[in-house]
Design a protein around this motif. Sequence first.
Motif, PDB file in Angstrom:
ATOM      1  N   ALA A 105       7.370  -5.327   2.752  1.00 47.54           N
ATOM      2  CA  ALA A 105       8.230  -6.029   1.796  1.00 47.54           C
ATOM      3  C   ALA A 105       9.377  -6.739   2.506  1.00 47.54           C
ATOM      4  CB  ALA A 105       8.769  -5.044   0.765  1.00 47.54           C
ATOM      5  N   ILE A 106       9.993  -6.087   3.481  1.00 51.15           N
ATOM      6  CA  ILE A 106      11.156  -6.698   4.140  1.00 51.15           C
ATOM      7  C   ILE A 106      10.690  -7.870   5.010  1.00 51.15           C
ATOM      8  CG2 ILE A 106      11.356  -5.308   6.267  1.00 51.15           C
ATOM      9  CD1 ILE A 106      14.265  -6.096   3.925  1.00 51.15           C
ATOM     10  N   LEU A 107       9.479  -7.758   5.577  1.00 49.66           N
ATOM     11  CA  LEU A 107       8.942  -8.883   6.351  1.00 49.66           C
ATOM     12  C   LEU A 107       8.715 -10.092   5.447  1.00 49.66           C
ATOM     13  CD1 LEU A 107       6.441  -7.280   8.890  1.00 49.66           C
ATOM     14  CD2 LEU A 107       8.668  -8.332   9.321  1.00 49.66           C
ATOM     15  N   VAL A 108       8.143  -9.830   4.269  1.00 51.45           N
ATOM     16  CA  VAL A 108       7.954 -10.906   3.291  1.00 51.45           C
ATOM     17  C   VAL A 108       9.310 -11.524   2.964  1.00 51.45           C
ATOM     18  CG1 VAL A 108       7.371 -11.386   0.874  1.00 51.45           C
ATOM     19  CG2 VAL A 108       5.852  -9.986   2.265  1.00 51.45           C
ATOM     20  N   ALA A 109      10.296 -10.659   2.718  1.00 55.23           N
ATOM     21  CA  ALA A 109      11.621 -11.117   2.300  1.00 55.23           C
ATOM     22  C   ALA A 109      12.285 -11.962   3.386  1.00 55.23           C
ATOM     23  CB  ALA A 109      12.496  -9.923   1.937  1.00 55.23           C
ATOM     24  N   LEU A 110      12.200 -11.500   4.652  1.00 57.74           N
ATOM     25  CA  LEU A 110      12.838 -12.244   5.741  1.00 57.74           C
ATOM     26  C   LEU A 110      12.084 -13.540   6.022  1.00 57.74           C
ATOM     27  CD1 LEU A 110      13.635  -9.291   8.180  1.00 57.74           C
ATOM     28  CD2 LEU A 110      15.243 -10.542   6.736  1.00 57.74           C
ATOM     29  N   ARG A 167      -4.400   2.328  -1.230  1.00 58.24           N
ATOM     30  CA  ARG A 167      -3.867   2.031   0.074  1.00 58.24           C
ATOM     31  C   ARG A 167      -4.977   2.173   1.095  1.00 58.24           C
ATOM     32  NH1 ARG A 167      -1.320   3.800   4.720  1.00 58.24           N
ATOM     33  NH2 ARG A 167      -2.676   5.594   4.552  1.00 58.24           N
ATOM     34  N   GLY A 168      -4.924   1.433   2.173  1.00 51.01           N
ATOM     35  CA  GLY A 168      -5.951   1.574   3.188  1.00 51.01           C
ATOM     36  C   GLY A 168      -5.971   0.359   4.085  1.00 51.01           C
ATOM     37  N   SER A 169      -6.458  -0.763   3.572  1.00 45.49           N
ATOM     38  CA  SER A 169      -6.607  -1.939   4.412  1.00 45.49           C
ATOM     39  C   SER A 169      -5.392  -2.853   4.285  1.00 45.49           C
ATOM     40  CB  SER A 169      -7.842  -2.710   3.976  1.00 45.49           C
ATOM     41  OG  SER A 169      -7.602  -3.273   2.711  1.00 45.49           O
ATOM     42  N   PHE A 170      -5.387  -3.910   5.086  1.00 48.47           N
ATOM     43  CA  PHE A 170      -4.322  -4.907   5.007  1.00 48.47           C
ATOM     44  C   PHE A 170      -4.340  -5.576   3.635  1.00 48.47           C
ATOM     45  CE2 PHE A 170      -2.792  -9.296   5.613  1.00 48.47           C
ATOM     46  CZ  PHE A 170      -1.492  -9.009   5.980  1.00 48.47           C
ATOM     47  N   ALA A 171      -5.544  -5.801   3.107  1.00 50.84           N
ATOM     48  CA  ALA A 171      -5.666  -6.451   1.799  1.00 50.84           C
ATOM     49  C   ALA A 171      -4.973  -5.629   0.708  1.00 50.84           C
ATOM     50  CB  ALA A 171      -7.140  -6.639   1.446  1.00 50.84           C
ATOM     51  N   HIS A 172      -4.984  -4.311   0.889  1.00 56.66           N
ATOM     52  CA  HIS A 172      -4.322  -3.451  -0.099  1.00 56.66           C
ATOM     53  C   HIS A 172      -2.809  -3.646  -0.085  1.00 56.66           C
ATOM     54  CE1 HIS A 172      -8.099  -1.047  -0.095  1.00 56.66           C
ATOM     55  NE2 HIS A 172      -7.749  -0.823  -1.333  1.00 56.66           N
ATOM     56  N   LEU A 173      -2.278  -4.031   1.083  1.00 57.57           N
ATOM     57  CA  LEU A 173      -0.826  -4.094   1.236  1.00 57.57           C
ATOM     58  C   LEU A 173      -0.227  -5.373   0.654  1.00 57.57           C
ATOM     59  CD1 LEU A 173       1.770  -2.871   2.486  1.00 57.57           C
ATOM     60  CD2 LEU A 173       1.167  -3.977   4.638  1.00 57.57           C
ATOM     61  N   VAL A 174      -1.040  -6.445   0.596  1.00 58.48           N
ATOM     62  CA  VAL A 174      -0.488  -7.770   0.280  1.00 58.48           C
ATOM     63  C   VAL A 174       0.280  -7.799  -1.047  1.00 58.48           C
ATOM     64  CG1 VAL A 174      -1.047 -10.191  -0.126  1.00 58.48           C
ATOM     65  CG2 VAL A 174      -2.254  -8.916   1.661  1.00 58.48           C
ATOM     66  N   LEU A 175      -0.388  -7.478  -2.140  1.00 60.82           N
ATOM     67  CA  LEU A 175       0.270  -7.592  -3.440  1.00 60.82           C
ATOM     68  C   LEU A 175       1.479  -6.660  -3.591  1.00 60.82           C
ATOM     69  CD1 LEU A 175      -2.657  -8.177  -5.995  1.00 60.82           C
ATOM     70  CD2 LEU A 175      -1.169  -9.849  -4.889  1.00 60.82           C
ATOM     71  N   PRO A 176       1.345  -5.376  -3.229  1.00 67.53           N
ATOM     72  CA  PRO A 176       2.531  -4.519  -3.363  1.00 67.53           C
ATOM     73  C   PRO A 176       3.703  -5.002  -2.501  1.00 67.53           C
ATOM     74  CG  PRO A 176       0.611  -3.200  -2.763  1.00 67.53           C
ATOM     75  CD  PRO A 176       0.156  -4.609  -2.859  1.00 67.53           C
ATOM     76  N   ALA A 177       3.424  -5.467  -1.289  1.00 61.94           N
ATOM     77  CA  ALA A 177       4.514  -5.905  -0.407  1.00 61.94           C
ATOM     78  C   ALA A 177       5.222  -7.115  -1.015  1.00 61.94           C
ATOM     79  CB  ALA A 177       3.971  -6.234   0.979  1.00 61.94           C
ATOM     80  N   ILE A 178       4.447  -8.027  -1.557  1.00 59.54           N
ATOM     81  CA  ILE A 178       5.069  -9.203  -2.178  1.00 59.54           C
ATOM     82  C   ILE A 178       5.871  -8.786  -3.412  1.00 59.54           C
ATOM     83  CG2 ILE A 178       4.604 -11.367  -3.409  1.00 59.54           C
ATOM     84  CD1 ILE A 178       2.223 -11.774  -1.525  1.00 59.54           C
ATOM     85  N   THR A 179       5.263  -7.949  -4.237  1.00 53.43           N
ATOM     86  CA  THR A 179       5.943  -7.487  -5.448  1.00 53.43           C
ATOM     87  C   THR A 179       7.267  -6.823  -5.124  1.00 53.43           C
ATOM     88  OG1 THR A 179       3.802  -7.100  -6.477  1.00 53.43           O
ATOM     89  CG2 THR A 179       5.693  -6.037  -7.499  1.00 53.43           C
TER      90      THR A 179
END
Lengths: 306, 508
Positions: A105-110, A167-179
């Motif tokens: 999330a912070i990477l997305v934000a920065l 949770r598991g793959s990179f694809a799993h992380l995309v939407l939650p990190a953006i949200t």
Amino acid sequence: MFQYTLRRILIALPAILGVIVVVFAMVRLAPGDPAVMLAGEFADQETIERIRERFGLDRSMPAQFATFVGNLAQGDLGRSTRTNRLVTEDLAQFFPNTLELALGAILVALAIGIPAGIVSAIKRNTWVDAAVTFVALLGVSMPVFWFGLLAILFFSVELGWFPVAGRGSFAHLVLPAITLGVSSTAIIARMTRSSMLEVLDQDYVRTARAKGVQARSLIAKHALRNALVPVVTIGGLEFGRLLAGAVLTETVFTWPGVGRLLVDSILARDYPVVQGAVLVIAISFILVNLLVDLVYGVIDPRIRYD
Amino acid sequence: MKRLARLGFVLLAALTLTAWASAQNLVIAQGTDAVTLDAHDVTDSPTASIVSHMYETLFELMPDGSIEPNLAVSYEVSDDSTVWTINLREGVTFHDGTPMTAEVVKGSMDRFLDPDNAFTFRFLLDRIDEVVVTGPLQIELRLATPFAPLLAHLTHNTTAIVLPSAVEEFGEAFGENAVGTGPFQLDDWDRGSRIDMVVNEDYWGDVPAIDGVSFLAVPENTTRMALVESGEAHVAVRVPPQDIARLNAAPDITVENVSSLRTIYMYFNHTLEPFDDVRVRQAFNYAVDKQEIAEFVLGGAVRPSDAAIAPGIFGYTDVGEYEYDPERARELLAEAGFEDGLSTTLYSPSGRYLQDIQITEAIQSQLAEVGIDATIETLEWSAYLDKTREPAGENDVPVALLGWGTVTGDADYGLYALFHTSQHVPDGSNRAFYSNPEVDDLLDEARVTPDPSVRESLYADALQIVRDDAPWLFLHSETQLVAVNDAVEGLVIHPTERVLAWNVTVSE
């Protein structure tokens, strides 16, 4: 520098101690009895008494506190009253997940916030600036819950680009990190903008410009570096907040993080887990702040600690 | 490197949405994760669903309410009803290869009954004084007094047979290391996220046709439904009533509606005025339109109660619904001296039962029409349980909404703890402080009578008296709404609120 770091850690100790005492007292003062929760609607008094005894809840508060602190000193946070697992094991499993999500999330934000803020500052009072401001306002005001569900319905159910949850793959992380990152992105963009504007007005920038320094280099080398100090502060605070406050995102996306663990444990009056989770969150918050202070020195050598 | 490979694999699986189906792995999305895999320590139905795939009980409660032998093959009861001889199945092995013997079964039952272990459901079997091994595959259960519901209690998922040597080996970590006799065995448990099981090839019965079953823990309703809609899960439990139509409209999803053994009611505190007056209690029952609540608040997904327990429970008899009759309610209130109405407080949990707070709000507005001015008090669940189980004299909760699942499928479990005088809170679960010597006698007698048809008539009498005494505002029995992909055949949605994949096939 080393002395400064050590001093900061020593100062943090009373804060952590305070957190321990407050949390210990607070979970016990809240109405609701863990034994009754475990026993549920079905329980008779005898069963409840037995459960209370099994977890040492029949002992006095000071006695429980003494045991808790004694065990803590040996790195033992006890066992969950709900699952009977070691709290340290639970935290070792859930905290890295939260860290993963918060980092995402912070990477997305920065990555979005800083460039957006810079562009907004350079194009001050143009339609670009207005658009960035508008989107940022939207980002801060949008409920995380709502945004997350919309993202799932559109990107996962309709388009099928990302998995719905888990949770598991990179694809799993995309939407939650953006949200999770949306509101921080907005805050960082606004902070970068105002900080850039302030710096761009300063004499040395004007001098550089008069000297004929190219616009790109002026922004990147001269202005940005100074503008970043407050952004780092905000970014650090945001990161700390993300570590502690990802409960809604974790719930929407079924992310097994420490926020959900904490909420489940509070609802179950699972004292040992609540204590452990709050402790870890408090320590990580303090560490993040310490890290921010150290980063200052790297960005701006004028800031010295001795 | 291995991690990287696994990451790549998961990524691939995530991108090819049909991956789950082609692996013949059934994916079920529930609201919560398993709390523990220690079969004896289970207290909630999502955990019971999961554990029931790995552990088995001596007897099995069938969805139609009948009881079949499972790990047991037969039983006999002595003439004085105090000795139950149970013959065990031959050729049953645990997941680690250990054969099931009479010694193992005794060890498991002794563990369940050990007061030091403080298992919540210990009371189910606490009539058993002693478990005695009488042969390599035979045990005797010795009771001090006859206890007719025992067979039903031996079907409860917490009485499953665990392996004592595994309990010893794993110690405190037993709850994470399931070693049972069931058709599936534990593969991987990612806490708070998912639990994967693979088929047990050495299963004593019919080996399941699928390769495995996974349970996902998805607390958010919309996300859980999205999982079935996107095809990532085959089954999602607890469909919100407002989503039924939308999901049914999808080409490959059907929302199943299966009755549950859980009854929802509001009890009246008999120690507080005016609820010591039967006319007031009956007036509440006539004032509330249960059909309307069932239809408009719950999308037709419940069954209005015509008895204190639900159909499908042994001992259930239809003793008649309180029909909606506001006129009669006003008359009764006037007779009781409340012609100008009365005010009271309705306690309600929020989010514990299907649409609980919405139900309470509907009741509030219906009561207002007959002159009852009710305010609503909501408490967080833990505080709610605490407050409603205070002893008489201190307990100031006048009316409160609760649910009760008769998980053994036997009326004793559903009635004794809620209506017997000896069970007033905090000793039992009779929060209404209801007391009727006639009901006490009937319930006591039904407990010790071996003849099922005699028991049934005793319960019918008790249910009739309870209905007329109106200690509750009778509401409805819940149904389970489960969204199932049409490719799935043979899924059992059990009235005990468990979803069972033992006999499932998934078509490509």
